[in-house]
Design an enzyme around this catalytic site. Structure first.
Site, PDB file in Angstrom:
ATOM      1  CE  LYS A   2      38.403  65.583  23.272  1.00  0.00           C
ATOM      2  NZ  LYS A   2      37.522  63.948  22.707  1.00  0.00           N
TER       3      LYS A   2
ATOM      4  CG  HIS B 156      13.753  62.014  35.871  1.00  0.00           C
ATOM      5  ND1 HIS B 156      11.824  61.871  36.692  1.00  0.00           N
ATOM      6  CD2 HIS B 156      13.083  62.746  34.874  1.00  0.00           C
ATOM      7  CE1 HIS B 156      11.155  61.784  35.305  1.00  0.00           C
ATOM      8  NE2 HIS B 156      11.580  62.233  34.232  1.00  0.00           N
TER       9      HIS B 156
ATOM     10  NE  ARG C  62      54.030  64.972   9.768  1.00  0.00           N
ATOM     11  CZ  ARG C  62      53.818  65.889   9.497  1.00  0.00           C
ATOM     12  NH1 ARG C  62      54.211  66.975  10.031  1.00  0.00           N
ATOM     13  NH2 ARG C  62      53.100  65.658   8.432  1.00  0.00           N
TER      14      ARG C  62
ATOM     15  CE  LYS D  66      45.052  60.241  19.983  1.00  0.00           C
ATOM     16  NZ  LYS D  66      44.078  60.740  19.913  1.00  0.00           N
TER      17      LYS D  66
ATOM     18  CB  CYS E 162      53.452  60.981   5.663  1.00  0.00           C
ATOM     19  SG  CYS E 162      51.558  59.359   4.534  1.00  0.00           S
TER      20      CYS E 162
ATOM     21  CD  GLU F  93      33.909  64.274  22.166  1.00  0.00           C
ATOM     22  OE1 GLU F  93      33.955  63.000  22.727  1.00  0.00           O
ATOM     23  OE2 GLU F  93      34.656  64.087  21.912  1.00  0.00           O
TER      24      GLU F  93
ATOM     25  CG  ASN G 275      52.924  63.976   3.625  1.00  0.00           C
ATOM     26  OD1 ASN G 275      53.353  63.208   3.307  1.00  0.00           O
ATOM     27  ND2 ASN G 275      53.486  65.330   4.462  1.00  0.00           N
ATOM     28  N   GLY G 276      49.018  62.380   1.843  1.00  0.00           N
ATOM     29  CA  GLY G 276      47.233  63.447   1.133  1.00  0.00           C
ATOM     30  C   GLY G 276      47.322  62.082   1.110  1.00  0.00           C
TER      31      GLY G 276
ATOM     32  CD1 TRP H  58      48.437  57.819   7.989  1.00  0.00           C
ATOM     33  CD2 TRP H  58      49.423  57.623  10.076  1.00  0.00           C
ATOM     34  NE1 TRP H  58      46.792  57.575   8.763  1.00  0.00           N
ATOM     35  CE2 TRP H  58      47.604  57.296  10.237  1.00  0.00           C
ATOM     36  CE3 TRP H  58      50.082  57.570  11.368  1.00  0.00           C
ATOM     37  CZ2 TRP H  58      47.007  57.257  11.605  1.00  0.00           C
ATOM     38  CZ3 TRP H  58      49.120  56.885  12.756  1.00  0.00           C
ATOM     39  CH2 TRP H  58      47.813  56.743  12.699  1.00  0.00           C
TER      40      TRP H  58
ATOM     41  CD  GLU I 247      39.301  63.494  26.457  1.00  0.00           C
ATOM     42  OE1 GLU I 247      39.287  62.270  26.775  1.00  0.00           O
ATOM     43  OE2 GLU I 247      38.679  63.848  25.820  1.00  0.00           O
TER      44      GLU I 247
HETATM   45  C1  G6P Z   1      40.813  56.441  24.190  1.00  0.00           C
HETATM   46  C2  G6P Z   1      41.044  57.616  23.985  1.00  0.00           C
HETATM   47  C3  G6P Z   1      39.915  58.326  23.240  1.00  0.00           C
HETATM   48  C4  G6P Z   1      39.265  57.668  22.387  1.00  0.00           C
HETATM   49  C5  G6P Z   1      39.036  55.898  23.678  1.00  0.00           C
HETATM   50  C6  G6P Z   1      38.632  54.984  22.129  1.00  0.00           C
HETATM   51  O1  G6P Z   1      39.957  56.471  25.437  1.00  0.00           O
HETATM   52  O2  G6P Z   1      41.816  58.387  25.147  1.00  0.00           O
HETATM   53  O3  G6P Z   1      40.135  59.645  22.961  1.00  0.00           O
HETATM   54  O4  G6P Z   1      37.595  57.631  22.178  1.00  0.00           O
HETATM   55  O5  G6P Z   1      39.756  55.811  23.578  1.00  0.00           O
HETATM   56  O6  G6P Z   1      39.536  54.480  21.488  1.00  0.00           O
HETATM   57  P1  G6P Z   1      39.487  53.818  19.589  1.00  0.00           P
HETATM   58  O7  G6P Z   1      41.183  54.620  19.163  1.00  0.00           O
HETATM   59  O8  G6P Z   1      39.025  53.241  19.948  1.00  0.00           O
HETATM   60  O9  G6P Z   1      38.921  55.845  18.769  1.00  0.00           O
END
Ligand code: G6P
Length: 609
Positions: free
Chosen positions: A486, A505, A27, A604, A2, A482, A101-102, A75, A489
């Site tokens: 990363k 394979h 934020r 996002k 927050c 993962e 916050n927290g 938040w 993307e």
């Molecule tokens: C999008 C984002 C990813 C995320 C995925 C799932 O592709 O760019 O970073 O892992 O959605 O989103 P979620 O909000 O369900 O974790």
């Protein structure tokens, strides 16, 4: 997280607070509010929704005259976004107002104690505990009451407080959450983020943990330690521009969020470790329910799916419950066979991903209980699931997830250990040694983040790479997925992750002279296997980067470069191995001039199919 803004001085506080809150909007938040002391009493206005709602409610602040006050963008963590749960929170007499916050980790027992003393709680928040505790201790000396209150609360927090009978004063204190104070000719400020202050001053004090700041209208800021003695803090000048300030001085949100991971991991784990046990109050499954589980389904998209792949290895390995992990977009259309005594776990940062939500609905229609692991309180998935376990990562702004993913991994560990203990398949010695390792993760992540120079140098050598391969076995395969995601993307370099045993394979045909292969090897019982895979690619010209545990000397002869991760339980190694992989992706993307926080074609939150 927050946002907090506090002000006392010659100007109208409400205007300055609204302006500061606007700077904190980036934020992410779900509700806003402020409390202004007009010299006689404290007025509070708060509302769910955008800041414009608060601005309309207060006519741009003009209905709340006064020269001292505090404001907040919330938040949601404890309690859904609502007018009641929005900050500030009052004591019963409305003479003390608090924004926070927290997270207060021990707010449930504190709430029970306060209720037994006659305090009534209006909201579902942990912050209200602070208002009532202050009420309990306040006998006319704010500093003394704040110090006593702090001795009772556990967790990480930043607080700003006003007392009705102290017009012209604002108090601020923090522990492990950011909060700075600023001073100008006009007055004194407190804020969770320098962005809120830059228009008014660049002269700031970085508040140290547990130091109480008293902001006054005429005489500046005074600082006190926990013994209530005055202490001096050095004044600093902020040289950043406002864009850099939004990112806390980091070049990108992604980098900032990577550095927030020790805190995120701590916030996800520590409130759930109590008296040597794992307590997940929100799980909604009794011990008997847990013992009856025949199967778990973990369903998610993107990085959340990768956390689910780790979850499969960890839960099957520790709790011996069969787990099926699926991509939500596959699960929803494959007419899955859902066994009776099963639970579906959905994982989602945003809580809004369309395919994940559809999978949740499908399970519910078939009478399957749904547990959601979600970051955004009050999101669609959180609302529709039977039970919700929140990851306390705070808002994530960079499209490529880092800290929310790390929190999701921790949720998997907590569930696996809890299930293992309840089902009697883990000895108490093993359980306590794993708890110790879990507690060490935040510091170990911090240590790894310190390796940025080494990784940045390495990344710079590969800015022209066309293909990068990641490989691992077992849980190291999960982290390879993962690491590869990363990289592709944010840097737009083609990359693939392979279960190392699958190399021959197909993938091996793609290895050429100089191809970069990142081999993750954190599972001692598989060391030898991965070494032989490394040899196979090396002999075809690959350059091999190994990520392995301290002490794995056998790997040295087969790797061209090694990054070591500290010692942890093999089931938790993903949380450490991901750090250099994130850093590698980040530094290579920066070196290639990519838009790290907003990669092309990506969103996002994917709320459509
Ligand atoms: C999008 C984002 C990813 C995320 C995925 C799932 O592709 O760019 O970073 O892992 O959605 O989103 P979620 O909000 O369900 O974790």
């Amino acid at each position: 997280m927050c946002g907090i803004v506090g002000y006392t001085g010659r100007s109208e506080a409400a205007e300055i607070i609204l302006d500061g809150l606007e700077k904190l909007e980036y934020r992410g938040y779900d509700s806003t509010g402020m409390a202004i002391n007009d010299g006689k009493k404290i007025r509070i206005s708060k509302a769910v929704g955008r800041l414009s709602v608060l601005e309309n409610l207060t006519h741009g602040g003009s209905t709340m005259p006064g020269h001292a006050g505090i404001g907040h963008t919330r938040w949601a963590t404890h309690g859904v976004p609502s007018d009641t749960n929005a900050h500030p929170h009052f004591n019963k007499a409305k003479t003390i107002a608090v924004v926070m916050n927290g997270i207060i980790e021990n707010y449930i027992p504190l709430k029970q104690t306060l209720e037994s003393k006659g305090y009534e709680f209006i909201s579902e928040t942990d912050t209200e505990t602070v208002a009532h505790l202050l009420d309990h201790y306040y006998k006319g000396d704010p500093l003394h009451a704040i110090v006593q209150m702090m001795q009772r609360i556990e967790g990480s927090y930043a607080l700003a407080i006003v007392f009705e009978d102290r017009p012209g004063e604002v108090y601020a204190v923090r522990k492990d959450c950011p909060l700075i104070c600023g001073i100008s000719d006009d007055g004194c400020f407190a804020a969770s983020d320098a962005t809120a202050l830059l228009k008014y001053t660049r002269n700031v004090y970085y508040l140290e943990n547990r130091i109480v700041a008293k902001l006054t209208q005429e005489n500046g800021i005074f600082f006190y330690n926990q013994d209530e003695e005055e202490v001096k803090l050095p004044s600093k000048r902020i040289e950043w521009d406002s864009t850099a300030a939004e990112k806390g001085g980091y070049d990108h949100f992604m980098l900032k969020e990577m550095y927030e991971q020790p805190k995120t991991v701590r916030d996800t784990i520590s409130p759930r470790i109590k008296d040597g046990d794992i307590v997940v109050d929100e799980l909604g499954l009794s011990d008997d329910d847990i013992r009856k589980i025949e199967k778990l389904y973990i369903v998610a998209c993107g990085s959340a799916y990768h956390a689910g792949v780790t979850g499969k290895y960890v839960i099957e390995g520790l709790a011996r419950i069969p787990v099926e992990t699926d991509l939500a977009s596959e699960f929803r259309y494959r007419n899955p066979i859902l066994v009776k005594n099963s639970v579906l776990i959905v994982i989602s940062q945003s809580g809004e991903t369309a395919d994940t939500l559809a999978a949740l609905r499908l399970a519910k229609e078939n009478g399957i209980r749904v547990l959601a692991i979600v970051n955004v309180v009050g999101s669609s998935i959180a609302r529709e699931a039977d039970h919700v376990m929140y990851t306390w990562a705070g808002p994530e702004i960079a499209v490529a997830t880092t800290k929310a993913y790390s929190a999701q991994l921790c949720a998997m560990y907590l569930l696996a250990m809890k299930f293992a203990k309840v089902r009697g398949v883990m000895s108490s010695e093993k359980f306590s040694s794993m708890l110790d390792d879990l507690r060490k993760l935040p510091d170990q992540i911090e240590l790894l983040l310190g390796n940025h120079d080494q990784i940045a140098r390495f990344a710079n050598r590969y800015i022209a790479a066309k293909d990068v391969f990641f490989m691992g076995r077992g849980i190291d395969y999960a982290i390879s997925l993962e690491g590869s995601l990363k990289l592709k993307e944010i840097s737009y370099i083609h990359s693939e992750a392979y279960a190392a045993g699958e190399l021959k394979h197909g993938t091996i045909s793609l290895i050429e002279e100089g191809t970069l292969v990142a081999a993750v090897s954190t599972q001692p019982d598989l060391y030898e296997k991965i070494i032989s895979n490394m040899e196979q690619v090396k002999s075809r010209g690959a350059y091999v980067l190994a990520i392995t545990n301290v002490g794995n000397v056998a790997i040295e002869k087969s790797a061209d470069c090694i990054i070591h991760i500290p010692d942890t339980d093999p089931y938790f190694s993903n949380s450490l191995a991901i750090i250099p992989l994130q850093q590698f992706a980040y530094y290579i993307a920066v070196a290639r001039g990519c838009d790290v926080d907003k990669p092309r074609n990506l969103a996002k939150s994917v709320t459509v199919e």
